[in-house]
Design a protein around this motif. Sequence first.
Motif, short mmCIF file in Angstrom:
data_model
loop_
_atom_site.label_atom_id
_atom_site.label_comp_id
_atom_site.label_asym_id
_atom_site.label_seq_id
_atom_site.Cartn_x
_atom_site.Cartn_y
_atom_site.Cartn_z
N GLN A 1 0.83 -1.20 0.00
CA GLN A 1 0.00 0.00 0.00
C GLN A 1 0.87 1.26 0.00
O GLN A 1 0.58 2.22 -0.72
CB GLN A 1 -0.94 0.02 1.20
CG GLN A 1 -1.95 1.17 1.12
CD GLN A 1 -2.39 1.69 2.47
OE1 GLN A 1 -1.80 1.37 3.50
NE2 GLN A 1 -3.45 2.48 2.49
N ALA A 2 1.94 1.23 0.79
CA ALA A 2 2.83 2.39 0.86
C ALA A 2 3.48 2.65 -0.50
O ALA A 2 3.63 3.81 -0.92
CB ALA A 2 3.90 2.17 1.93
N LYS A 3 3.83 1.59 -1.20
CA LYS A 3 4.50 1.74 -2.49
C LYS A 3 3.53 2.25 -3.56
O LYS A 3 3.89 3.10 -4.37
CB LYS A 3 5.11 0.41 -2.92
CG LYS A 3 5.91 0.50 -4.21
CD LYS A 3 6.72 -0.75 -4.46
CE LYS A 3 7.59 -0.59 -5.70
NZ LYS A 3 8.43 -1.79 -5.94
N LEU A 4 2.30 1.75 -3.56
CA LEU A 4 1.34 2.11 -4.61
C LEU A 4 0.53 3.35 -4.27
O LEU A 4 -0.05 3.97 -5.16
CB LEU A 4 0.39 0.94 -4.86
CG LEU A 4 1.02 -0.33 -5.43
CD1 LEU A 4 -0.03 -1.42 -5.58
CD2 LEU A 4 1.70 -0.07 -6.75
N GLY A 5 0.42 3.69 -2.97
CA GLY A 5 -0.36 4.85 -2.57
C GLY A 5 -1.85 4.67 -2.73
O GLY A 5 -2.59 5.65 -2.85
N CYS A 6 -2.32 3.43 -2.71
CA CYS A 6 -3.75 3.17 -2.90
C CYS A 6 -4.50 3.27 -1.57
O CYS A 6 -3.90 3.34 -0.50
CB CYS A 6 -3.97 1.80 -3.51
SG CYS A 6 -3.23 0.44 -2.57
N THR A 7 -5.81 3.27 -1.66
CA THR A 7 -6.70 3.25 -0.50
C THR A 7 -7.20 1.82 -0.32
O THR A 7 -7.49 1.14 -1.30
CB THR A 7 -7.88 4.21 -0.72
OG1 THR A 7 -7.36 5.52 -0.95
CG2 THR A 7 -8.82 4.22 0.46
N VAL A 8 -7.32 1.37 0.93
CA VAL A 8 -7.76 0.00 1.21
C VAL A 8 -8.93 0.03 2.18
O VAL A 8 -8.88 0.72 3.19
CB VAL A 8 -6.62 -0.86 1.80
CG1 VAL A 8 -7.12 -2.28 2.08
CG2 VAL A 8 -5.42 -0.91 0.84
N ILE A 9 -9.98 -0.73 1.87
CA ILE A 9 -11.05 -1.04 2.82
C ILE A 9 -11.02 -2.54 3.03
O ILE A 9 -11.15 -3.31 2.08
CB ILE A 9 -12.43 -0.58 2.32
CG1 ILE A 9 -12.42 0.93 2.03
CG2 ILE A 9 -13.50 -0.89 3.37
CD1 ILE A 9 -13.73 1.45 1.48
N PHE A 10 -10.83 -2.95 4.28
CA PHE A 10 -10.46 -4.32 4.63
C PHE A 10 -11.47 -4.88 5.63
O PHE A 10 -11.66 -4.30 6.71
CB PHE A 10 -9.06 -4.28 5.24
CG PHE A 10 -8.41 -5.61 5.49
CD1 PHE A 10 -7.54 -6.16 4.56
CD2 PHE A 10 -8.62 -6.29 6.68
CE1 PHE A 10 -6.91 -7.37 4.80
CE2 PHE A 10 -8.01 -7.50 6.93
CZ PHE A 10 -7.14 -8.04 5.99
N VAL A 11 -12.11 -5.98 5.29
CA VAL A 11 -13.06 -6.63 6.20
C VAL A 11 -12.33 -7.67 7.02
O VAL A 11 -11.56 -8.49 6.49
CB VAL A 11 -14.20 -7.29 5.40
CG1 VAL A 11 -15.00 -8.24 6.28
CG2 VAL A 11 -15.12 -6.23 4.82
N THR A 12 -12.56 -7.67 8.34
CA THR A 12 -11.94 -8.66 9.21
C THR A 12 -12.79 -8.90 10.45
O THR A 12 -13.58 -8.05 10.85
CB THR A 12 -10.52 -8.19 9.63
OG1 THR A 12 -9.90 -9.20 10.44
CG2 THR A 12 -10.57 -6.89 10.42
N HIS A 13 -12.62 -10.09 11.04
CA HIS A 13 -13.18 -10.39 12.35
C HIS A 13 -12.13 -10.21 13.45
O HIS A 13 -12.44 -10.36 14.63
CB HIS A 13 -13.69 -11.83 12.41
CG HIS A 13 -14.98 -12.05 11.69
ND1 HIS A 13 -15.04 -12.59 10.43
CD2 HIS A 13 -16.26 -11.81 12.05
CE1 HIS A 13 -16.31 -12.67 10.04
NE2 HIS A 13 -17.06 -12.20 11.01
N SER A 14 -10.88 -9.95 13.05
CA SER A 14 -9.77 -9.96 14.00
C SER A 14 -9.44 -8.57 14.52
O SER A 14 -9.06 -7.68 13.76
CB SER A 14 -8.52 -10.55 13.33
OG SER A 14 -7.38 -10.35 14.13
#
Length: 254
Positions: A180-193
Amino acid sequence: MDGSPTRQRLLTLTGVDKVFGGEVVALRGLDLDVFEGDFISLLGPSGCGKSTALRLIAGLSHPTSGRIAWEAGEQSLSVVFQEPTLMPWATVAQNVWLPMRLKGQGFAAVRGEIMDALKLVGLEKFQNAYPRELSGGMKMRVSIARAMVTHPKLILMDEPFAALDEITRFKLNNDLLAMQAKLGCTVIFVTHSVFESVFLSDRIVVMAARPGRVIEELPVTAPYPRTEEFRTSAEYAAWCRGASDALNRAIGAA
């Protein structure tokens, strides 16, 4: 990261409801602001609408009411599902080529970009391997490379590491932040943890079920890059306790 005015707002969800079959309320009144460069985790119990929210953002489904708006016009996005969903008859490189192939781009013309994506996930030496020859973690790396090869503005990830062992999961968490740091993209991440959400995110959106809705939004202000030292720090443990308390409140509110 905090949604500061120096960063562009990428996406806004306002009052989003999703009802299935006229009676099953999957989401109610979902509000979410997404800024460029965010890493947002959706954390909550099963049935709280986390995956439904991703599908709505991806355009795979449509809200019953409310509004999903791209602030600068609709942007490119990719989705990484819980299962790698690789084509078993295709090589690693051919699987990564798929989104470009669907756009009519020939393999030879984009081979350099495919190899760059494979290098990003550490699989350049496996370009000619088939999925049956890969471990679970390697298959997920191929799926991530396929999502990143088109350099999307937004990557949606639906519990991509849930089925992996803890050591592999920790390694992929580290690698995901580096990518993510290299590409500069935005992430939305689903997790139970709780632990995964704190390590990865700058914002944790805690959701409750029946109906799915946001209970709390927690900032995680620890600086990036996040290392193993952070993972074992008292600071990390404190944020995990805070997220766990919020998750328990969400479960109690269901």
